[in-house]
Scaffold this active site. Structure first.
Site, short mmCIF file in Angstrom:
data_model
loop_
_atom_site.label_atom_id
_atom_site.label_comp_id
_atom_site.label_asym_id
_atom_site.label_seq_id
_atom_site.Cartn_x
_atom_site.Cartn_y
_atom_site.Cartn_z
N HIS A 103 38.30 14.50 28.41
CA HIS A 103 39.71 14.93 28.54
C HIS A 103 40.50 14.36 27.36
O HIS A 103 40.23 13.25 26.90
CB HIS A 103 40.28 14.43 29.87
CG HIS A 103 41.61 15.04 30.20
ND1 HIS A 103 42.78 14.60 29.61
CD2 HIS A 103 41.95 16.07 31.02
CE1 HIS A 103 43.79 15.34 30.06
NE2 HIS A 103 43.31 16.24 30.91
N GLU A 160 41.91 23.06 26.61
CA GLU A 160 43.18 22.39 26.88
C GLU A 160 43.92 22.11 25.57
O GLU A 160 43.69 21.08 24.94
CB GLU A 160 42.90 21.07 27.61
CG GLU A 160 42.28 21.27 28.98
CD GLU A 160 42.80 20.26 29.97
OE1 GLU A 160 43.35 20.67 30.98
OE2 GLU A 160 42.69 19.06 29.72
P1 PGA Z 1 49.00 19.53 33.23
O1 PGA Z 1 47.63 18.76 32.94
O2 PGA Z 1 48.70 20.65 34.19
O3 PGA Z 1 49.88 18.46 33.85
O4 PGA Z 1 49.52 20.01 31.94
C1 PGA Z 1 46.45 19.47 32.72
C2 PGA Z 1 45.34 18.51 32.39
O5 PGA Z 1 45.59 17.50 31.74
O6 PGA Z 1 44.20 18.71 32.79
#
Ligand code: PGA
Length: 234
Positions: A103, A160
């Site tokens: 992540h 992401e």
């Molecule tokens: P968020 O986070 O939905 O708060 O933007 C997504 C993530 O970090 O997986």
């Protein structure tokens, strides 16, 4: 095509709050065919969630079948002298089916490298846990190069974009679409989920574009998370 909606609780929620979340979730959530809901709690709550989900007095049989547990991270090492790390051996006995690895918050605050992420993927696969490898465009290619295509074939990829995580400024589905094609070109025909400021109002937009969602902030309240799960079906 089956859908995967993952709640990433990050470092939020006490045990009491997590159990209250599950109680509310059990009342509201109506599972749909071909949709799996995954919750990734902090390590300290894995046992409580595992216990909760296994009891039909809490979840119906239908809910049990559609609910899976994930961890937010994993040790890159096997069991051994690695103080503070959670190895695959430590997870034995819990019904953990997925592990988030790499992540962007791990990369940023804990200085995780592509190689460490690859080692975590190897650990997860050795335990029969599906790695959810989080990538942004910048390190898509370098991350893809760390493992074989045979290994990647067993992963889920979470796209992401950094600027969309926790900012309330999501990337529109039309911009996500070409990146999904790029990811499939790099990693093979893997399931791809999108994460970054998704909420109940925007979830439907991603339904035809990705195989699922990774949800942070909006997963902390059962109501908003249920809105996402419902709307993504459309
Ligand atoms: P968020 O986070 O939905 O708060 O933007 C997504 C993530 O970090 O997986």
């Amino acid at each position: 095509m089956s859908q995967l909606i993952i709640a990433n609780w990050k470092s939020h929620l006490s045990q009491a709050q997590a159990l209250a979340w599950l109680d509310e979730w059990a009342k509201k959530w109506q599972p749909a065919a071909e949709q799996t809901v995954v919750v990734a709690p902090p390590f300290s709550l894995v046992g409580a969630l595992d216990w909760y989900a296994a009891h039909q007095s809490h979840f119906s049989a239908e809910q049990q079948a559609a609910f899976k547990l994930a961890v937010q991270d994993l040790s890159p090492f096997p069991a051994g002298a690695y103080t503070g790390a959670i190895s695959i051996e430590n997870l034995q006995g819990f019904a953990v089916k997925y592990a988030l690895v790499g992540h962007s918050e791990r990369r940023r605050y804990f200085h995780e490298t592509n190689q460490e992420v690859a080692n975590k993927v190897e650990q997860a696969l050795a335990a029969g846990i599906t790695p959810v490898v989080c990538v942004d465009r910048d390190y898509l290619t370098s991350q893809a190069a760390t493992l074989s295509s045979k290994e990647w074939a067993k992963c889920v990829i979470a796209y992401e974009p950094l600027e969309a995580i926790g900012t309330g400024s999501r990337q529109p589905a039309a911009e996500v679409e070409p990146v999904v094609a790029e990811i499939k070109a790099q990693f093979g025909k893997v399931p791809v989920v999108y994460g970054g400021s998704v909420d109940a109002d925007s979830a439907a937009e991603y339904a035809g574009v990705v195989d699922g969602l990774l949800v942070g902030g909006q997963s902390l309240k059962p109501d908003s998370f249920n809105g996402i799960v419902k709307n993504f079906r459309k």
